[in-house]
Design an enzyme around this catalytic site. Sequence first.
Site, short mmCIF file in Angstrom:
data_model
loop_
_atom_site.label_atom_id
_atom_site.label_comp_id
_atom_site.label_asym_id
_atom_site.label_seq_id
_atom_site.Cartn_x
_atom_site.Cartn_y
_atom_site.Cartn_z
N ASP A 34 -14.25 -3.74 -1.56
CA ASP A 34 -13.52 -3.48 -0.55
C ASP A 34 -15.03 -3.16 -0.22
O ASP A 34 -15.69 -2.51 -0.35
CB ASP A 34 -13.21 -2.11 -0.44
CG ASP A 34 -12.17 -1.63 -0.81
OD1 ASP A 34 -10.89 -2.61 -0.93
OD2 ASP A 34 -11.76 -0.82 -1.16
N ASP A 80 0.75 -1.35 -0.38
CA ASP A 80 -0.09 -0.11 0.26
C ASP A 80 0.70 1.19 -0.33
O ASP A 80 1.96 1.37 0.59
CB ASP A 80 -1.29 0.24 1.32
CG ASP A 80 -1.70 -1.05 1.44
OD1 ASP A 80 -2.09 -1.21 0.14
OD2 ASP A 80 -2.07 -1.93 1.89
#
Length: 251
Positions: A130, A11
């Site tokens: 998500d 990330d």
Amino acid sequence: MLTKRIIPCLDIKDGRTVKGVNFVQLRDAGDPVELAKIYSDEGADELVFLDITATVDKRKTLAELVTKVAKAINIPFTVGGGISTVEDVKVLLYAGADKISINSAAVNNPGVIDEMAREFGSQCIVVAIDTRNVDGLDFVHTHGGRKPTLLQTQAWAKEVADRGAGEILLTSMDHDGTKAGFANEILAEISSALSIPVIASGGAGTMVHFKDVFTFGKADAALAASIFHFKEISIPDLKRYLDGEGISVRK
């Protein structure tokens, strides 16, 4: 039986690798190029690189950093963050990505999945979802998990598969960073319903969690970040453990 894949995830925020809990409380986890090379050398099957604020900041993924990472590794490499057009995909594939991952752009304009799959082939297109459970139902969230939608996760997963996505990267926001295990129930439901691979993300904390996600969760691949970044579990040890448990992994 197809071998199960182990995928570290980088990330990226402001050019550095970061990791948080439930998508917040980010802390620095190191230089992405160095980490990518370590994982490639250790036997990771693939690498995922997500520029986590690209969509929020209305800017494009750092193509220059993608090139540096691609040069440092010899495994397939998926890039996501701020990708919304065919042109964006071209830039990243040219920079060295093997696949791209789209999330918010797909929700905002589902037809872009069909367009990208036609242009580059389904094998290049990963749709990241998500998901968060709200009052017993699973809903899709966008913009790095900041924006809830009215899309139910299972229905959206089927739609993206029908539109030509080659893989789904399913992240449970409820499990993300908790190290309490993957969201095996919804993973199994989606994996069983679809013919494309599902990558599990969110919740890895122990080697047993990986065994569980491949057996109970029926995932094709498992993605993790902090346990690899902070050297809590090494990829070679994890693969040895899974092999010993009868789960087919690439040596």
